[in-house]
Design a protein around this motif. Structure first.
Motif, PDB file in Angstrom:
ATOM      1  N   ILE A  28     -31.792  47.088   4.592  1.00  0.00           N
ATOM      2  CA  ILE A  28     -32.255  48.026   3.565  1.00  0.00           C
ATOM      3  C   ILE A  28     -32.795  49.292   4.221  1.00  0.00           C
ATOM      4  O   ILE A  28     -32.498  50.411   3.793  1.00  0.00           O
ATOM      5  N   SER A  29     -33.564  49.113   5.281  1.00  0.00           N
ATOM      6  CA  SER A  29     -34.096  50.263   6.010  1.00  0.00           C
ATOM      7  C   SER A  29     -32.969  51.146   6.532  1.00  0.00           C
ATOM      8  O   SER A  29     -33.005  52.378   6.406  1.00  0.00           O
ATOM      9  N   LYS A  30     -31.945  50.521   7.090  1.00  0.00           N
ATOM     10  CA  LYS A  30     -30.810  51.268   7.646  1.00  0.00           C
ATOM     11  C   LYS A  30     -30.017  51.958   6.531  1.00  0.00           C
ATOM     12  O   LYS A  30     -29.599  53.113   6.670  1.00  0.00           O
ATOM     13  N   MET A  31     -29.806  51.258   5.418  1.00  0.00           N
ATOM     14  CA  MET A  31     -29.047  51.835   4.317  1.00  0.00           C
ATOM     15  C   MET A  31     -29.777  53.028   3.694  1.00  0.00           C
ATOM     16  O   MET A  31     -29.155  53.999   3.266  1.00  0.00           O
ATOM     17  N   LYS A  32     -31.099  52.959   3.667  1.00  0.00           N
ATOM     18  CA  LYS A  32     -31.887  54.097   3.187  1.00  0.00           C
ATOM     19  C   LYS A  32     -31.652  55.307   4.083  1.00  0.00           C
ATOM     20  O   LYS A  32     -31.414  56.425   3.597  1.00  0.00           O
ATOM     21  N   GLN A  33     -31.721  55.085   5.376  1.00  0.00           N
ATOM     22  CA  GLN A  33     -31.541  56.172   6.335  1.00  0.00           C
ATOM     23  C   GLN A  33     -30.173  56.813   6.204  1.00  0.00           C
ATOM     24  O   GLN A  33     -30.025  58.025   6.390  1.00  0.00           O
ATOM     25  N   GLU A  34     -29.168  56.014   5.898  1.00  0.00           N
ATOM     26  CA  GLU A  34     -27.794  56.506   5.830  1.00  0.00           C
ATOM     27  C   GLU A  34     -27.395  56.978   4.435  1.00  0.00           C
ATOM     28  O   GLU A  34     -26.237  57.317   4.201  1.00  0.00           O
ATOM     29  N   GLY A  35     -28.355  56.973   3.506  1.00  0.00           N
ATOM     30  CA  GLY A  35     -28.080  57.470   2.166  1.00  0.00           C
ATOM     31  C   GLY A  35     -27.138  56.605   1.360  1.00  0.00           C
ATOM     32  O   GLY A  35     -26.372  57.108   0.528  1.00  0.00           O
ATOM     33  N   LEU A  36     -27.191  55.292   1.567  1.00  0.00           N
ATOM     34  CA  LEU A  36     -26.271  54.379   0.896  1.00  0.00           C
ATOM     35  C   LEU A  36     -26.856  53.726  -0.352  1.00  0.00           C
ATOM     36  O   LEU A  36     -26.192  52.913  -0.996  1.00  0.00           O
ATOM     37  N   LEU A  37     -28.112  54.080  -0.695  1.00  0.00           N
ATOM     38  CA  LEU A  37     -28.773  53.440  -1.824  1.00  0.00           C
ATOM     39  C   LEU A  37     -29.216  54.460  -2.869  1.00  0.00           C
ATOM     40  O   LEU A  37     -29.537  55.607  -2.549  1.00  0.00           O
ATOM     41  N   LEU A  38     -29.254  54.004  -4.120  1.00  0.00           N
ATOM     42  CA  LEU A  38     -29.785  54.804  -5.214  1.00  0.00           C
ATOM     43  C   LEU A  38     -31.203  54.338  -5.528  1.00  0.00           C
ATOM     44  O   LEU A  38     -31.505  53.147  -5.410  1.00  0.00           O
ATOM     45  N   PRO A  39     -32.074  55.247  -5.936  1.00  0.00           N
ATOM     46  CA  PRO A  39     -33.431  54.824  -6.325  1.00  0.00           C
ATOM     47  C   PRO A  39     -33.389  53.945  -7.569  1.00  0.00           C
ATOM     48  O   PRO A  39     -32.492  54.087  -8.412  1.00  0.00           O
ATOM     49  N   ILE A  40     -34.366  53.056  -7.671  1.00  0.00           N
ATOM     50  CA  ILE A  40     -34.442  52.136  -8.804  1.00  0.00           C
ATOM     51  C   ILE A  40     -35.511  52.624  -9.771  1.00  0.00           C
ATOM     52  O   ILE A  40     -36.631  52.964  -9.376  1.00  0.00           O
ATOM     53  N   ASP A  41     -35.173  52.642 -11.058  1.00  0.00           N
ATOM     54  CA  ASP A  41     -36.093  53.082 -12.104  1.00  0.00           C
ATOM     55  C   ASP A  41     -36.924  51.877 -12.556  1.00  0.00           C
ATOM     56  O   ASP A  41     -36.450  51.015 -13.299  1.00  0.00           O
ATOM     57  N   HIS A  42     -38.158  51.806 -12.103  1.00  0.00           N
ATOM     58  CA  HIS A  42     -39.019  50.661 -12.417  1.00  0.00           C
ATOM     59  C   HIS A  42     -39.279  50.524 -13.919  1.00  0.00           C
ATOM     60  O   HIS A  42     -39.566  49.413 -14.396  1.00  0.00           O
ATOM     61  N   SER A  43     -39.183  51.611 -14.666  1.00  0.00           N
ATOM     62  CA  SER A  43     -39.431  51.535 -16.108  1.00  0.00           C
ATOM     63  C   SER A  43     -38.370  50.704 -16.817  1.00  0.00           C
ATOM     64  O   SER A  43     -38.586  50.234 -17.945  1.00  0.00           O
ATOM     65  N   LYS A  44     -37.223  50.522 -16.173  1.00  0.00           N
ATOM     66  CA  LYS A  44     -36.139  49.724 -16.748  1.00  0.00           C
ATOM     67  C   LYS A  44     -36.181  48.272 -16.280  1.00  0.00           C
ATOM     68  O   LYS A  44     -35.278  47.495 -16.590  1.00  0.00           O
ATOM     69  N   ILE A  45     -37.224  47.928 -15.523  1.00  0.00           N
ATOM     70  CA  ILE A  45     -37.345  46.551 -15.017  1.00  0.00           C
ATOM     71  C   ILE A  45     -38.734  46.020 -15.369  1.00  0.00           C
ATOM     72  O   ILE A  45     -39.601  45.857 -14.500  1.00  0.00           O
ATOM     73  N   PRO A  46     -38.975  45.739 -16.636  1.00  0.00           N
ATOM     74  CA  PRO A  46     -40.299  45.252 -17.049  1.00  0.00           C
ATOM     75  C   PRO A  46     -40.689  43.931 -16.407  1.00  0.00           C
ATOM     76  O   PRO A  46     -41.885  43.649 -16.238  1.00  0.00           O
ATOM     77  N   ASN A  47     -39.702  43.116 -16.028  1.00  0.00           N
ATOM     78  CA  ASN A  47     -40.011  41.820 -15.412  1.00  0.00           C
ATOM     79  C   ASN A  47     -40.515  41.945 -13.981  1.00  0.00           C
ATOM     80  O   ASN A  47     -40.885  40.950 -13.362  1.00  0.00           O
ATOM     81  N   LEU A  48     -40.566  43.169 -13.473  1.00  0.00           N
ATOM     82  CA  LEU A  48     -41.088  43.394 -12.131  1.00  0.00           C
ATOM     83  C   LEU A  48     -42.556  42.963 -12.045  1.00  0.00           C
ATOM     84  O   LEU A  48     -43.051  42.632 -10.961  1.00  0.00           O
ATOM     85  N   LYS A  49     -43.224  42.909 -13.171  1.00  0.00           N
ATOM     86  CA  LYS A  49     -44.642  42.528 -13.205  1.00  0.00           C
ATOM     87  C   LYS A  49     -44.862  41.081 -12.745  1.00  0.00           C
ATOM     88  O   LYS A  49     -45.988  40.711 -12.397  1.00  0.00           O
ATOM     89  N   TYR A  50     -43.798  40.276 -12.730  1.00  0.00           N
ATOM     90  CA  TYR A  50     -43.944  38.875 -12.343  1.00  0.00           C
ATOM     91  C   TYR A  50     -43.867  38.653 -10.828  1.00  0.00           C
ATOM     92  O   TYR A  50     -44.148  37.562 -10.348  1.00  0.00           O
TER      93      TYR A  50
END
Length: 357
Positions: free
Chosen positions: A94-116
């Motif tokens: 994940i760290s490497k993919m971030k550096q290489e621009g291979l990931l999109l940001p995640i919108d936490h507002s669309k993941i209400p179950n993240l609270k668990y």
């Protein structure tokens, strides 16, 4: 030169035709746009019944593909050609993919179950703020052993493996970071060490282990240990759980000197075409009931605090796979050491393999 041009043109035309045919087949079967979700995951790392349930509840068709290493996964995503909507890499990847621009940001507002999700598995060094990844499973690297084959002896530390009485009794997982890291930890060094003197010392110590190593293997290590073909194995905790379910004589230990604390997280690759569906799937997998079912099926440790409460006590209360926070705080996450150092780790591991021959 003309022949080369003609051959190149032919390859381009053939590739285009294959892509067109693939798209046509997908469209004819309803696999198109927002109606489909392509998931790229490790093999046998999700309960298939949950995929069917997600399809039924969401109305989204799932195309499920698997990989066998973080490196293979990253290469395929970087090359493009296939639009993966969700993938599940490990922390250093994940760290490497971030550096290489291979990931999109995640919108936490669309993941209400993240609270668990347990807060101690959030906001970690490889993705502070969880901008690009959401916890899926976690675990450790440790030692599975068969006390009966060892005459009742227990294993507690990495250094125990160097005992001369264990000749031809040990199976090692085929992973450079795991094996080099084991040797570094046994010497009191970090498993992310880049000091050349320490690395050479770790290699020399590994070479001393050679008489005790029966084989260095891949997935078959689970079958071999369950079948009592060897008394000891260095494995990931989830594999240990699966092995022990096949043979209850076996035990698992997190070595006293320290070891790897690993995390596999859900991400949205840059090539994703169904970003909305990706968020729905991630949120679905964090539902406590869904997460508990997946945890029982896969056998790895869940970071979902609410799901943990739904699991049987013999799972949630097993400190071998759910060590307390005090113990996990002393373990190490693999850092992205960069391509040059990772290559060096692989070279050292290859030297060790060649020494055994």
């Amino acid at each position: 030169m003309k022949q080369l041009v003609r051959m190149t043109a032919a390859v381009i035309i053939l590739t285009a035709a294959l892509l067109y045919l693939t798209n046509w087949l997908n469209t004819s079967q309803g696999y198109r746009g927002n109606n489909t979700l392509t998931i790229y995951n490790w093999g046998d790392y999700i309960d298939p019944a949950l995929i069917a349930r997600f399809e039924k509840e969401s109305g989204i068709k799932v195309i499920y593909q698997t990989f066998d290493s973080n490196e293979a996964m990253m290469t395929k995503i970087a090359q493009g050609g296939t639009s993966f909507d969700v993938s599940i890499p490990s922390e250093y990847a994940i760290s490497k993919m971030k550096q290489e621009g291979l990931l999109l940001p995640i919108d936490h507002s669309k993941i209400p179950n993240l609270k668990y999700v347990d807060k101690r598995f959030m906001d970690l060094s490889f993705d502070q703020g969880n901008q690009y990844s959401i916890p899926y499973f976690w675990g450790t690297v440790g030692i599975v052993y068969n006390p009966e084959l060892l005459g009742g002896r227990e294993i507690h530390k990495w250094t125990d493996l160097w005992d001369e009485s264990l000749r031809n009794q040990i199976l090692l997982v085929d992973g450079a970071r795991e094996v080099i890291g084991m040797s570094l930890n046994s010497l009191g060094y970090s498993l992310n060490d880049t000091d050349e003197g320490h690395l050479q010392e770790a290699l020399r110590k590994l070479n001393q282990l050679t008489p005790n190593v029966k084989a260095i293997v891949g997935d078959e290590i689970k079958m071999l240990l369950a079948g009592e073909e060897a008394a000891i194995g260095v494995v990931w905790s989830g594999d240990a759980s699966e092995i022990m379910s096949e043979n209850d004589k076996l035990d698992y230990v997190v070595p006293e000197e320290g070891t790897n604390l690993w995390f596999d997280n859900m991400v949205i690759p840059k090539s994703a075409t169904n970003i909305e569906g990706a968020h729905k799937f991630i949120n679905f997998m964090l539902d406590p009931e869904v997460n508990a079912q997946n945890t029982e099926y896969v056998g790895y440790s869940t970071p979902n605090a609410q799901a943990l409460e739904l699991l049987p006590e013999d799972i949630s209360g097993d400190e071998r796979f759910y060590p307390d926070p005090e113990k996990t705080s002393r373990l190490e996450v693999y850092e992205n050491l960069g391509p040059r150092m990772l290559s060096h780790y692989n070279e050292l591991f290859l030297e060790f393999k060649m020494h055994r021959k």
